[in-house]
Design a protein around this motif. Structure first.
Motif, PDB file in Angstrom:
ATOM      1  N   ASP A 286       0.863  -1.190   0.000  1.00 42.38           N
ATOM      2  CA  ASP A 286       0.000   0.000   0.000  1.00 42.38           C
ATOM      3  C   ASP A 286       0.897   1.236   0.000  1.00 42.38           C
ATOM      4  OD1 ASP A 286      -2.025   1.787   0.138  1.00 42.38           O
ATOM      5  OD2 ASP A 286      -2.725   1.219   2.147  1.00 42.38           O
ATOM      6  N   ASP A 288       2.468   4.734  -2.785  1.00 40.82           N
ATOM      7  CA  ASP A 288       2.094   5.652  -3.859  1.00 40.82           C
ATOM      8  C   ASP A 288       2.152   5.000  -5.234  1.00 40.82           C
ATOM      9  OD1 ASP A 288       1.597   7.658  -2.090  1.00 40.82           O
ATOM     10  OD2 ASP A 288       3.547   8.629  -2.320  1.00 40.82           O
ATOM     11  N   ASN A 290       1.044   2.135  -6.224  1.00 40.21           N
ATOM     12  CA  ASN A 290      -0.246   1.516  -6.545  1.00 40.21           C
ATOM     13  C   ASN A 290      -1.442   2.401  -6.206  1.00 40.21           C
ATOM     14  OD1 ASN A 290       0.714  -0.996  -7.508  1.00 40.21           O
ATOM     15  ND2 ASN A 290       1.022  -1.729  -5.408  1.00 40.21           N
ATOM     16  N   ARG A 291      -1.204   3.608  -5.736  1.00 40.42           N
ATOM     17  CA  ARG A 291      -2.294   4.404  -5.161  1.00 40.42           C
ATOM     18  C   ARG A 291      -3.466   4.627  -6.124  1.00 40.42           C
ATOM     19  NH1 ARG A 291      -2.298   4.676  -0.275  1.00 40.42           N
ATOM     20  NH2 ARG A 291      -0.251   5.669  -0.141  1.00 40.42           N
ATOM     21  N   GLU A 292      -3.169   5.112  -7.332  1.00 40.46           N
ATOM     22  CA  GLU A 292      -4.257   5.422  -8.270  1.00 40.46           C
ATOM     23  C   GLU A 292      -5.048   4.166  -8.614  1.00 40.46           C
ATOM     24  OE1 GLU A 292      -2.972   6.993 -11.999  1.00 40.46           O
ATOM     25  OE2 GLU A 292      -5.023   7.303 -12.746  1.00 40.46           O
ATOM     26  N   TRP A 293      -4.310   3.065  -8.887  1.00 41.39           N
ATOM     27  CA  TRP A 293      -5.000   1.812  -9.210  1.00 41.39           C
ATOM     28  C   TRP A 293      -5.851   1.336  -8.034  1.00 41.39           C
ATOM     29  CZ3 TRP A 293      -3.615  -2.678  -6.414  1.00 41.39           C
ATOM     30  CH2 TRP A 293      -4.315  -3.823  -6.781  1.00 41.39           C
ATOM     31  N   ARG A 294      -5.259   1.320  -6.837  1.00 44.54           N
ATOM     32  CA  ARG A 294      -5.974   0.816  -5.668  1.00 44.54           C
ATOM     33  C   ARG A 294      -7.234   1.642  -5.393  1.00 44.54           C
ATOM     34  NH1 ARG A 294      -4.921  -2.256  -1.171  1.00 44.54           N
ATOM     35  NH2 ARG A 294      -2.835  -2.736  -1.907  1.00 44.54           N
ATOM     36  N   ASP A 295      -7.119   2.963  -5.446  1.00 46.93           N
ATOM     37  CA  ASP A 295      -8.267   3.822  -5.165  1.00 46.93           C
ATOM     38  C   ASP A 295      -9.381   3.605  -6.192  1.00 46.93           C
ATOM     39  OD1 ASP A 295      -6.871   4.802  -3.028  1.00 46.93           O
ATOM     40  OD2 ASP A 295      -6.364   6.730  -3.959  1.00 46.93           O
ATOM     41  N   LEU A 296      -8.993   3.472  -7.470  1.00 38.88           N
ATOM     42  CA  LEU A 296     -10.011   3.297  -8.510  1.00 38.88           C
ATOM     43  C   LEU A 296     -10.697   1.937  -8.396  1.00 38.88           C
ATOM     44  CD1 LEU A 296     -11.281   4.652 -11.010  1.00 38.88           C
ATOM     45  CD2 LEU A 296      -9.569   3.477 -12.403  1.00 38.88           C
ATOM     46  N   THR A 298     -10.993   0.102  -5.649  1.00 38.66           N
ATOM     47  CA  THR A 298     -11.802   0.102  -4.426  1.00 38.66           C
ATOM     48  C   THR A 298     -13.101   0.869  -4.650  1.00 38.66           C
ATOM     49  OG1 THR A 298      -9.791  -0.016  -3.073  1.00 38.66           O
ATOM     50  CG2 THR A 298     -11.804   0.705  -1.983  1.00 38.66           C
ATOM     51  N   LYS A 299     -13.006   2.009  -5.312  1.00 43.35           N
ATOM     52  CA  LYS A 299     -14.190   2.828  -5.589  1.00 43.35           C
ATOM     53  C   LYS A 299     -15.208   2.063  -6.424  1.00 43.35           C
ATOM     54  CE  LYS A 299     -15.567   7.093  -7.965  1.00 43.35           C
ATOM     55  NZ  LYS A 299     -15.060   8.263  -8.752  1.00 43.35           N
TER      56      LYS A 299
END
Length: 387
Positions: A286, A288, A290-296, A298-299
């Motif tokens: 967890d 930065d 993977n941040r954009e991928w993870r947030d998208l 999860t959303k």
């Protein structure tokens, strides 16, 4: 494994198609940009996350205004792992829907079945997850992922050269005509290391109800490590079959296909460890990268797996190239732009994405007994030597 370089011949074909007004090339009327994908979403071995992730990327792109107001109309069809359905799906997307490109596909069989059709129609494909041989030997297809064949070479190399394992055996689940390509991947390991598998069993089926006979046979052959290419449910069955036999000192050399949180939760006894060369930066980290991928993901309630990483990256690569284009957006201009693209650097991948160039890097990770969690076992990408 063929290195697909951007051949002048391919450009000539694209240009000829443009000049000739090829049927189904898709005219630029300033409307939606149709993009397709062919996926195995149902059947014995499925890959639904890649196209879900690609769709989430395109939805976000559209919500942000698209390409100067033009939206991407993304059509993701299910081939059900059936050859007739896979060929029909490709023809629907390319012939009827007039897609300008295929992006984020993930199918057990479709590349090999449709590669010649894609070449005939002058369309290019960026699968999120390339699976079959055809994904890696066609000038019209260039996956976002490493793929099972380079993955097999990577996991064998890591097992023998980094872990110092001996008596490695290979168990293969074969789909379509992939057997020779897996053999080429094993031969590549042999060429680099001078080592050979103790034993190869290429009769392991997808979706078996009980893997005990295959596990018992491998143990009786004297195998100390097993390199296997299963999908996640099969791998869970294989590890539990070894557990039931009390075979607790075997090392597992799997492919990225088992790298999921669901798999980690299902495994209590991982023997001497389950090692995987993650094809993308480990998603269980967890940070930065993977941040954009993870947030998208999860959303949009999409599973956090390597497959969704592949679909995400395929769509991101496509949008990056799309934004460089001037003038009409047609199949011919999109194909030309992909063939002439500059390599895309992204910390989620060990090899910059460049249409037609193989990715040969994985990040070593391990699942230990009783941990239920994947951990990095290296500080950098592990790569297949060029020579």
């Amino acid at each position: 494994m063929k290195k697909k370089l951007m051949a002048a011949a391919a450009l000539a074909v694209a240009g000829a198609l443009a000049l000739g007004g090829c049927a189904g090339a898709g005219s630029d009327a300033g409307g939606d940009i149709v993009v397709g994908s062919v996926n195995t979403k149902s059947g014995a071995a499925t890959f639904p996350e890649a196209s879900q992730a690609a769709a989430a990327v395109f939805d976000a792109f559209n919500a942000a205004g698209g390409l100067d107001g033009r939206k991407i109309d993304y059509k993701a069809l299910d081939d059900k792992g059936d050859p007739a359905t896979a060929t029909a799906a490709a023809r629907e997307l390319v012939g009827s829907d007039e897609a300008v490109a295929l992006v984020g596909s993930a199918s057990l069989i479709e590349c090999e079945l449709n590669a010649k059709y894609y070449a005939q129609e002058g369309i290019l494909s960026i699968p999120g997850i390339g699976v079959d041989t055809g994904c890696f030997d066609s000038d019209n297809i260039s996956p976002a992922n490493v793929g099972p064949f380079n993955d097999m070479t990577l996991t064998l190399l890591y097992g023998s050269e980094e872990l110092g394992l001996t008596d490695i055996c290979v168990l293969l689940e074969i789909a379509g005509s992939t057997r020779p390509t897996y053999q080429a991947a094993i031969d590549r390991w042999t060429a680099i290391t001078g080592k050979n598998p103790l034993y190869i069993d290429d009769t392991v089926p997808y979706g078996a109800s009980d893997y005990t006979p295959y596990i018992v046979k491998a143990r009786d052959k004297g195998c100390k490590a097993l390199a296997i290419n299963p999908v996640e449910p099969d791998a869970i069955g294989q590890v539990k079959a070894a557990n039931a036999q009390g075979w607790d000192d075997v090392t597992w050399l799997y492919l990225t296909s088992v790298y999921s949180e669901n798999f980690a939760k299902a495994i209590s006894n991982a023997g001497a460890g389950i090692y995987v060369p993650a094809e993308f930066y480990p998603f269980t980290e967890d940070n930065d990268i993977n941040r954009e991928w993870r947030d998208l993901m999860t959303k949009n309630d999409i599973p956090l797996t390597a497959f969704s990483q592949g679909g995400f990256l395929a769509a991101k690569h496509f949008i990056t190239v799309l934004k460089t284009m001037k003038g009409d957006i047609t199949r011919e201009t999109v194909s030309k732009a992909l063939q002439e693209m500059e390599p895309i650097e992204n910390p989620m991948i060990g090899t910059p994405y460049h249409f037609g160039v193989d990715n040969t890097a994985g990040w070593p990770i391990v699942l230990g007994s009783g941990t239920h969690a994947w951990e990095k076992v290296a500080d950098d990408w592990f790569r297949i030597p060029e020579n």
